[in-house]
Design a protein around this motif. Structure first.
Motif, PDB file in Angstrom:
ATOM      1  N   UNK A 155       0.983  -1.312  -0.026  1.00 48.56           N
ATOM      2  CA  UNK A 155      -0.069  -0.073  -0.170  1.00 48.56           C
ATOM      3  C   UNK A 155       0.860   1.299  -0.031  1.00 48.56           C
ATOM      4  N   UNK A 156       0.676   2.096  -1.090  1.00 42.91           N
ATOM      5  CA  UNK A 156       1.362   3.161  -0.832  1.00 42.91           C
ATOM      6  C   UNK A 156       0.652   4.419  -0.494  1.00 42.91           C
ATOM      7  N   UNK A 157       1.172   5.116   0.158  1.00 43.40           N
ATOM      8  CA  UNK A 157       0.366   6.311   0.660  1.00 43.40           C
ATOM      9  C   UNK A 157       0.407   7.458  -0.446  1.00 43.40           C
ATOM     10  N   UNK A 158      -0.592   8.028  -0.917  1.00 36.74           N
ATOM     11  CA  UNK A 158      -0.642   9.067  -1.739  1.00 36.74           C
ATOM     12  C   UNK A 158      -1.399  10.320  -1.484  1.00 36.74           C
ATOM     13  N   UNK A 159      -1.420  11.376  -2.618  1.00 39.53           N
ATOM     14  CA  UNK A 159      -2.061  12.526  -2.076  1.00 39.53           C
ATOM     15  C   UNK A 159      -2.928  12.786  -3.401  1.00 39.53           C
ATOM     16  N   UNK A 160      -4.121  13.362  -3.012  1.00 40.71           N
ATOM     17  CA  UNK A 160      -5.095  13.738  -4.073  1.00 40.71           C
ATOM     18  C   UNK A 160      -5.901  14.895  -3.703  1.00 40.71           C
ATOM     19  N   UNK A 179       4.110   4.481 -12.182  1.00 42.36           N
ATOM     20  CA  UNK A 179       4.934   5.678 -11.260  1.00 42.36           C
ATOM     21  C   UNK A 179       5.926   6.301 -11.969  1.00 42.36           C
ATOM     22  N   UNK A 180       5.805   7.602 -11.881  1.00 39.82           N
ATOM     23  CA  UNK A 180       6.672   8.457 -12.872  1.00 39.82           C
ATOM     24  C   UNK A 180       7.457   9.425 -12.000  1.00 39.82           C
ATOM     25  N   UNK A 181       8.736   9.494 -12.555  1.00 40.95           N
ATOM     26  CA  UNK A 181       9.758  10.424 -12.035  1.00 40.95           C
ATOM     27  C   UNK A 181      10.294  11.223 -13.226  1.00 40.95           C
ATOM     28  N   UNK A 182      10.946  12.234 -12.739  1.00 33.84           N
ATOM     29  CA  UNK A 182      11.790  12.990 -14.004  1.00 33.84           C
ATOM     30  C   UNK A 182      11.566  14.550 -14.198  1.00 33.84           C
ATOM     31  N   UNK A 183      11.763  14.881 -15.505  1.00 30.12           N
ATOM     32  CA  UNK A 183      11.843  16.312 -15.700  1.00 30.12           C
ATOM     33  C   UNK A 183      11.130  16.564 -16.929  1.00 30.12           C
ATOM     34  N   UNK A 222      -1.779   6.782 -12.685  1.00 35.26           N
ATOM     35  CA  UNK A 222      -0.453   7.283 -12.628  1.00 35.26           C
ATOM     36  C   UNK A 222      -0.317   8.094 -11.268  1.00 35.26           C
ATOM     37  N   UNK A 223       0.762   7.787 -10.579  1.00 32.34           N
ATOM     38  CA  UNK A 223       1.324   8.469  -9.432  1.00 32.34           C
ATOM     39  C   UNK A 223       2.904   9.151  -9.811  1.00 32.34           C
ATOM     40  N   UNK A 224       2.720  10.492  -9.620  1.00 35.95           N
ATOM     41  CA  UNK A 224       3.844  10.951  -9.674  1.00 35.95           C
ATOM     42  C   UNK A 224       4.630  11.145  -8.497  1.00 35.95           C
ATOM     43  N   UNK A 225       6.033  10.824  -8.240  1.00 32.84           N
ATOM     44  CA  UNK A 225       6.587  11.007  -7.041  1.00 32.84           C
ATOM     45  C   UNK A 225       7.154  12.515  -7.175  1.00 32.84           C
ATOM     46  N   UNK A 226       6.602  13.291  -6.278  1.00 36.66           N
ATOM     47  CA  UNK A 226       6.826  14.789  -6.413  1.00 36.66           C
ATOM     48  C   UNK A 226       8.188  15.338  -5.988  1.00 36.66           C
ATOM     49  N   UNK A 227       8.840  14.315  -5.051  1.00 34.95           N
ATOM     50  CA  UNK A 227      10.107  14.694  -4.951  1.00 34.95           C
ATOM     51  C   UNK A 227      11.443  14.498  -5.892  1.00 34.95           C
ATOM     52  N   UNK A 228      10.658  13.716  -6.701  1.00 34.48           N
ATOM     53  CA  UNK A 228      11.707  13.231  -7.775  1.00 34.48           C
ATOM     54  C   UNK A 228      11.543  13.981  -9.189  1.00 34.48           C
ATOM     55  N   UNK A 233      -2.279  10.615  -8.944  1.00 31.59           N
ATOM     56  CA  UNK A 233      -1.948  10.803  -7.372  1.00 31.59           C
ATOM     57  C   UNK A 233      -0.558  11.302  -7.513  1.00 31.59           C
ATOM     58  N   UNK A 234      -0.032  11.661  -6.361  1.00 24.09           N
ATOM     59  CA  UNK A 234       1.440  11.985  -6.088  1.00 24.09           C
ATOM     60  C   UNK A 234       1.668  11.549  -4.818  1.00 24.09           C
ATOM     61  N   UNK A 235       3.141  11.211  -4.662  1.00 28.72           N
ATOM     62  CA  UNK A 235       3.811  10.246  -3.576  1.00 28.72           C
ATOM     63  C   UNK A 235       5.131  10.976  -3.420  1.00 28.72           C
ATOM     64  N   UNK A 236       6.089  10.265  -2.691  1.00 28.60           N
ATOM     65  CA  UNK A 236       7.450  10.545  -2.715  1.00 28.60           C
ATOM     66  C   UNK A 236       8.165   9.350  -2.362  1.00 28.60           C
ATOM     67  N   UNK A 237       9.278   9.591  -2.863  1.00 23.27           N
ATOM     68  CA  UNK A 237      10.539   8.463  -2.951  1.00 23.27           C
ATOM     69  C   UNK A 237      10.319   7.817  -1.397  1.00 23.27           C
TER      70      UNK A 237
END
Length: 218
Positions: free
Chosen positions: A9-14, A141-145, A165-171, A205-209
């Protein structure tokens, strides 16, 4: 870490959702997507820390790893709008893909897909959607620039192609607009705040590493 772990289970933000929200991640149907993480586009500090650690977890949990990179500064001849908008009209043979170079910490493995793109949306004109569907992928799960550009548009493309789709907002980052940085803003700057608010409202959603690491160890 337990290498056999494939579900967690991945904690996410919406936006406007339960602050304790989490979603089920099945590694077998999840792809870890690195957008423009090659040396021509990436921020080394973020690559060497957050993205590197998140990629390690994704690999160990068995997610499908996919890299996207800017193949060219345009895809055609003298009237190519991408070439023009970046002031690179002088380039010859701009349609020929370039070979990306990656930080050694995130160097693609031999069995990991490295897909060239020529648009901000990595699904536009590429084999990405076809490739993911052949592996029964339904979650990304997406990361990048960068958060204002290719990462954002590719996440939107994922949503339009019916992926969760989940973006890791610290990545990712938005430092390309230093005048928008504001330490009093909860996201560190108003540009980042706006893009994350749009994303978390309409795209996914967003989450973090850090959350990914904790979830994989739980």
């Amino acid at each position: 870490m337990r290498n056999s772990l494939t579900e967690f289970k991945l904690p996410v933000r919406k936006y406007n959702a339960d602050p304790e929200l989490s979603i089920e991640i099945d590694a077998e149907t999840t792809a870890f997507l690195l957008v423009d993480c090659d040396e021509s586009s990436a921020v080394n500090q973020i690559v060497g820390n957050q993205i590197h650690s998140a990629l390690k977890i994704a690999r160990e949990s068995g997610m499908k790893i996919v890299y996207l990179f800017n193949a060219v500064h345009g895809v055609g001849g003298l009237k190519d709008v991408t070439t023009r908008i970046h002031g690179l009209d002088y380039l010859e043979n701009s349609w020929k893909p370039l070979t990306p170079k990656f930080n050694s910490l995130i160097q693609p493995l031999e069995n990991e897909a490295v897909i060239p793109k020529s648009h901000k949306d990595g699904f536009n004109g590429t084999v990405l959607d076809y490739y993911l569907k052949t592996w029964n992928i339904d979650t990304i799960i997406a990361v990048g620039f960068h958060i204002k550009s290719c990462l954002f548009h590719t996440c939107m493309g994922a949503r339009h192609n019916n992926y969760r789709v989940v973006m890791l907002r610290d990545c990712t980052d938005s430092k390309e607009f230093p005048d928008t940085v504001d330490p009093e803003n909860p996201e560190g700057g108003w540009l980042r705040f706006v893009f994350l608010r749009i994303y978390e409202t309409d795209i996914g959603y967003t989450s973090t590493s850090i959350d990914l690491m904790k979830a994989s160890l739980a």
